[in-house]
Design a protein around this motif. Structure first.
Motif, PDB file in Angstrom:
ATOM      1  N   MET A  34     -37.219 -11.672  21.499  1.00  0.00           N
ATOM      2  CA  MET A  34     -36.539 -12.846  20.955  1.00  0.00           C
ATOM      3  C   MET A  34     -35.070 -12.528  20.775  1.00  0.00           C
ATOM      4  O   MET A  34     -34.696 -11.377  20.529  1.00  0.00           O
ATOM      5  N   GLY A  35     -34.273 -13.544  20.889  1.00  0.00           N
ATOM      6  CA  GLY A  35     -32.841 -13.312  20.779  1.00  0.00           C
ATOM      7  C   GLY A  35     -32.128 -14.439  20.076  1.00  0.00           C
ATOM      8  O   GLY A  35     -32.682 -15.535  19.894  1.00  0.00           O
ATOM      9  N   TRP A  36     -30.906 -14.143  19.683  1.00  0.00           N
ATOM     10  CA  TRP A  36     -29.995 -15.130  19.128  1.00  0.00           C
ATOM     11  C   TRP A  36     -28.739 -15.182  19.990  1.00  0.00           C
ATOM     12  O   TRP A  36     -28.200 -14.138  20.386  1.00  0.00           O
ATOM     13  N   PHE A  37     -28.294 -16.387  20.243  1.00  0.00           N
ATOM     14  CA  PHE A  37     -27.052 -16.641  20.946  1.00  0.00           C
ATOM     15  C   PHE A  37     -26.225 -17.616  20.119  1.00  0.00           C
ATOM     16  O   PHE A  37     -26.752 -18.251  19.204  1.00  0.00           O
ATOM     17  N   ARG A  38     -24.964 -17.731  20.452  1.00  0.00           N
ATOM     18  CA  ARG A  38     -24.128 -18.711  19.763  1.00  0.00           C
ATOM     19  C   ARG A  38     -23.127 -19.303  20.735  1.00  0.00           C
ATOM     20  O   ARG A  38     -22.731 -18.662  21.716  1.00  0.00           O
ATOM     21  N   GLN A  39     -22.730 -20.515  20.409  1.00  0.00           N
ATOM     22  CA  GLN A  39     -21.791 -21.227  21.266  1.00  0.00           C
ATOM     23  C   GLN A  39     -20.804 -21.991  20.413  1.00  0.00           C
ATOM     24  O   GLN A  39     -21.186 -22.888  19.650  1.00  0.00           O
ATOM     25  N   ALA A  40     -19.547 -21.634  20.557  1.00  0.00           N
ATOM     26  CA  ALA A  40     -18.473 -22.336  19.864  1.00  0.00           C
ATOM     27  C   ALA A  40     -17.958 -23.445  20.771  1.00  0.00           C
ATOM     28  O   ALA A  40     -18.130 -23.385  21.995  1.00  0.00           O
ATOM     29  N   PRO A  41     -17.313 -24.460  20.207  1.00  0.00           N
ATOM     30  CA  PRO A  41     -16.820 -25.570  21.022  1.00  0.00           C
ATOM     31  C   PRO A  41     -15.909 -25.089  22.149  1.00  0.00           C
ATOM     32  O   PRO A  41     -14.995 -24.298  21.911  1.00  0.00           O
ATOM     33  N   GLY A  42     -16.187 -25.544  23.352  1.00  0.00           N
ATOM     34  CA  GLY A  42     -15.354 -25.203  24.491  1.00  0.00           C
ATOM     35  C   GLY A  42     -15.554 -23.804  25.040  1.00  0.00           C
ATOM     36  O   GLY A  42     -14.824 -23.387  25.939  1.00  0.00           O
ATOM     37  N   TYR A  93     -25.788 -21.796  16.589  1.00  0.00           N
ATOM     38  CA  TYR A  93     -26.612 -20.627  16.861  1.00  0.00           C
ATOM     39  C   TYR A  93     -27.964 -21.068  17.429  1.00  0.00           C
ATOM     40  O   TYR A  93     -28.599 -21.981  16.888  1.00  0.00           O
ATOM     41  N   TYR A  94     -28.360 -20.404  18.484  1.00  0.00           N
ATOM     42  CA  TYR A  94     -29.612 -20.722  19.167  1.00  0.00           C
ATOM     43  C   TYR A  94     -30.533 -19.501  19.157  1.00  0.00           C
ATOM     44  O   TYR A  94     -30.078 -18.384  19.406  1.00  0.00           O
ATOM     45  N   CYS A  95     -31.806 -19.718  18.925  1.00  0.00           N
ATOM     46  CA  CYS A  95     -32.765 -18.651  19.144  1.00  0.00           C
ATOM     47  C   CYS A  95     -33.475 -18.905  20.467  1.00  0.00           C
ATOM     48  O   CYS A  95     -33.521 -20.041  20.966  1.00  0.00           O
ATOM     49  N   ALA A  96     -33.992 -17.841  21.038  1.00  0.00           N
ATOM     50  CA  ALA A  96     -34.595 -17.940  22.352  1.00  0.00           C
ATOM     51  C   ALA A  96     -35.678 -16.885  22.532  1.00  0.00           C
ATOM     52  O   ALA A  96     -35.680 -15.864  21.845  1.00  0.00           O
ATOM     53  N   ILE A  97     -36.574 -17.140  23.465  1.00  0.00           N
ATOM     54  CA  ILE A  97     -37.643 -16.217  23.815  1.00  0.00           C
ATOM     55  C   ILE A  97     -37.450 -15.717  25.235  1.00  0.00           C
ATOM     56  O   ILE A  97     -37.206 -16.506  26.156  1.00  0.00           O
ATOM     57  N   ASP A  98     -37.567 -14.409  25.382  1.00  0.00           N
ATOM     58  CA  ASP A  98     -37.562 -13.775  26.702  1.00  0.00           C
ATOM     59  C   ASP A  98     -38.984 -13.274  26.942  1.00  0.00           C
ATOM     60  O   ASP A  98     -39.447 -12.368  26.249  1.00  0.00           O
TER      61      ASP A  98
END
Length: 127
Positions: A34-42, A93-98
């Motif tokens: 499992m992981g965490w990612f993040r995305q700021a505007p632009g 912030y997004y969580c994800a499954i690998d």
């Protein structure tokens, strides 16, 4: 199908702490990272941290020493404890499954490698 639901986001002052949670439900798997990612505007979606099914961890350079990822396998939940937050940590912030549970040395930090994603949760750090 798999559903991932993040919680715990919000507004926090710089220097403070915040804990994100992400619960997975639906289809179950023998083991998965499992992981965490993040995305700021632009900006692109950036890797924050990942954890293997057995608890091995990997962190992005910008959060090393400040964030801690952990998981509770019986609860299918992953956590991200954020300490000493900075305004530049502001993002969705997004969580994800690998589904490929690689050893720590092979853990993947590319968003494209992850198979399931949550809807994301806003974290805003005020200065």
């Amino acid at each position: 199908q798999v559903q991932l639901v993040e919680s715990g986001g919000g507004l926090v002052q710089a220097g403070g702490s915040l804990r994100l949670s992400c619960a997975a439900s639906g289809r179950t798997f023998t083991s998965y990272a499992m992981g965490w990612f993040r995305q700021a505007p632009g900006k692109e979606r950036d890797f924050v941290a990942a954890i293997t099914y057995s608890g091995g961890t990997r962190y992005g350079d910008s959060v090393k020493g400040r964030f801690i990822i952990s998981r509770d396998n019986p609860k299918n939940t992953v956590y991200l404890q954020m300490h000493i937050v900075k305004p530049e940590d502001t993002a969705v912030y997004y969580c994800a499954i690998d589904l490929i549970d690689s050893p720590v040395s092979g853990m993947r930090s590319s968003a494209a490698a992850y198979d399931y994603w949550g809807q994301g949760i806003q974290v805003t750090v005020s200065s």
